[in-house]
Structures are given as C-alpha cells and as structure tokens.
Design an enzyme around this catalytic site. Structure first.
Site, short mmCIF file in Angstrom:
data_model
loop_
_atom_site.label_atom_id
_atom_site.label_comp_id
_atom_site.label_asym_id
_atom_site.label_seq_id
_atom_site.Cartn_x
_atom_site.Cartn_y
_atom_site.Cartn_z
N GLU A 99 0.65 -0.48 16.36
CA GLU A 99 -0.12 0.65 16.00
C GLU A 99 -1.05 1.07 17.21
O GLU A 99 -1.33 2.33 17.26
CB GLU A 99 -1.09 0.36 14.81
CG GLU A 99 -1.79 1.68 14.25
CD GLU A 99 -2.71 1.11 13.07
OE1 GLU A 99 -3.87 1.67 13.16
OE2 GLU A 99 -2.56 0.21 12.25
N CYS A 140 1.06 -1.37 0.16
CA CYS A 140 -0.05 0.09 -0.02
C CYS A 140 0.98 1.30 0.01
O CYS A 140 2.03 1.13 0.08
CB CYS A 140 -0.85 0.08 1.19
SG CYS A 140 0.10 0.00 2.96
#
EC number: 1.17.7.4
Length: 322
Positions: free
Chosen positions: A137, A23
């Site tokens: 994250e 990505c």
C-alpha cells in the site's frame, strides 16, 4: 494443619470481538477476483496477493488464479487484477504498454489517500507518509508523487525528516496502522514542524479503527488474545500489539486453529478472539470449535460498533454485468 487446597481452575470463557474479519474493501476485492473467474475463466492473474491472507490466496490459487509479483510476469494481452492495496501510476502505465486487460480492485479508502497525495503534490507540499517500509500500500501511495513523499516508519525517520517549507507540509498515513502509534508519530513530527497539516479526513480506515477499538474494550479481561490473521497482514499484526498494550496478559497471531500452542492455554480463564480485516469468518468459527473442544465453550460477543459499509464492484466488472 491441613494441606493447602490446590488453586481452583479459572472459569473458561471466550470473548469474541465484533466487528472482526472482512472489511468492505477486502470483500469487494475477493468478489472481484471470483467474478473475473466466472466471467473470463482461468487463468486470472493477480498482481501481489489480492488481500493479505494465506487461506484466501490458497483457495483462489486452487480455482485458477495465478499470483505474480510484477506486471511484467503477466503474458501480453492477459487479464490482471490489481490488489486491494493499490498500485502506483507506473504499474498502470506498464500494464497499458503490455496490452493487459486490467481490473483495479484497489480499496476505495486507499484510493482516497492516493487522491490526497495528488492534491497536496499539486499544491507543492512536502508529504510525510506514515507507514511501513516495503508494504504494497505504501509503495502504491508514494508512487503517486515520489518526489513529494517521504516515508515515516520509525521514530528515527520522524527525527530525520527534512522539508523545504515548514508552512507547506502535511502528514498522511497507510490505512491499516495502529491509531495510537500513528498519533505518536504525528506528535513527534508536529514538535519539529508546528505548521504540519492534517489529512482532510481520517486516513486510517474505519475497519482498522473499529477492530482495534473492539480489542481494546475486552483486552484487560483477557488472559490470552488470539488474533486470526496472516504474518504479512499489517492490520492483523497491529491487533496483537493493541491487545498487549490494552492489558491482555498474552496475545498471538495465528492463521489457523491448529497453530495454537496448547501451552499458551496454561492457567488461562478468559480467551479473547478476533480477526484481521482480510480474514474470512470461517477461520474464526474453526478456532471457536477448537477452543470449545478444550473446554472454552462459553462465548460472549463484545460489540463496539456496527458496520454497514459496502463498496460497489470495480467499474470494469460493473460494465460487463450490465
């Protein structure tokens, strides 16, 4: 009476998902480390894995990158890159105290969620963060306002969550979750807190959603889905789950083609192939070659979305490039 003829071998073909692989956030983070090596030479320190992919990490390590778990392991005054998964303000503070030069390769879509946490914390909301406990994250996002954030990982977490004011509660999420599973969790929370506010825009990133959409489109036709990705990659693991839920007879996660167990191919006609958002396409091509050598040489690409998103390099590198 003649003996029954043996069942015909199913026709062999591969359905190749598109989009798959890198990505924009991963591409940016990997290029950031490569640029840092070019500009400053090794060693370049990286806090945690730059992206969750074994091949990428091993390749960069061979080029002089030193991966550390904590900023405290980086010698004073050295250069450290923060991974695509983001870090908490406490990590930035520690880096400054140790006089480290930093390059922040946090994915801009993760940074967006950090800003949402700050905005809702400023307005004194309780923030229910849907994500996986222990994931980098989640640690970075929750660290923006730990006193306001509660992690919702399991159905049990959703059932136990407590808020101070049911009119001031919002859900946010890790960017790499299963879309369907996240919405299940949201519905659970909404039953308890009807006033639950939604994120200002989707937190689950476009690449995660697109890769899951491509797998859903082909899974029902597949006897086996092979997902190229690492065990610690949240979005890669979700692709295996999504494939099974969407009708694939079997699905497995592999880092490399040689990890495929030939027994998985018994009686298999159609093999679906995809890869997580931190996987270089060379690994997918190697898997296609491996399958072709065993008779799966017809490859049909299944395209469900076109991705044209690209992110600028971290500002610390843009300054040097001028």
């Amino acid at each position: 009476m003649s003996a029954a003829s043996p069942a015909a071998e199913p026709a062999k073909r591969v359905l190749l998902a598109k989009p798959r692989g890198y990505c924009a956030g991963v591409d940016r983070a990997v290029i950031a480390v490569e640029k840092a090596l070019e500009l400053y030479g090794p060693p370049v320190y990286v806090r945690k894995e730059i992206v969750h992919n074994r091949h990428v990490v091993d390749t960069l390590r061979q080029r002089g990158v030193i991966f550390v778990d904590e900023t405290s392991e980086v010698p004073e005054g050295e250069l450290v890159v923060f991974s695509a998964h983001g870090v908490s303000p406490a990590v930035h503070t520690e880096a400054a105290e140790r006089n480290l030069r930093t390059i922040d390769a946090t994915c801009p879509l993760v940074t967006k969620v950090h800003k949402e946490v700050n905005r809702f914390a400023k307005d004194d909301y309780d923030i229910l963060l849907i994500g996986h406990e222990g994931h980098e994250e989640v640690e970075g996002t929750a660290g923006e306002a730990p006193e306001h954030v509660q992690l919702i990982d399991t159905a049990e977490d959703a059932a136990k969550a407590e808020v101070r004011d049911p009119a001031k509660v919002v859900w946010l999420s890790q960017t790499t979750l299963s879309v369907d599973e996240t919405m299940e969790r949201v519905e659970q929370l909404r039953e308890r807190f009807p006033g639950l506010a939604d994120p200002p825009s989707d937190d689950i990133c476009y690449a995660t959603s697109n890769r899951q959409g491509a797998v859903k489109a082909m899974a029902a036709e597949c006897d086996l889905v092979l997902v190229v990705g690492s065990r610690n990659s949240s979005n890669s693991k979700r692709l295996v789950e999504v494939a099974r839920q969407a009708g694939a007879r079997d699905a497995h996660l592999i880092d490399y083609a040689h990890e495929v167990d030939e027994a998985w191919l018994d009686g298999v006609g159609t093999v679906g192939v995809t890869s997580g958002a931190s996987v270089p396409d060379v690994l997918v091509m190697e898997l296609l070659e491996w399958l072709a050598a065993r008779g799966w040489d017809q490859v049909d690409e299944i395209t469900t979305a076109q991705e044209k998103i690209a992110f600028a390099l971290p500002r610390e590198l843009r300054k040097v490039a001028r």
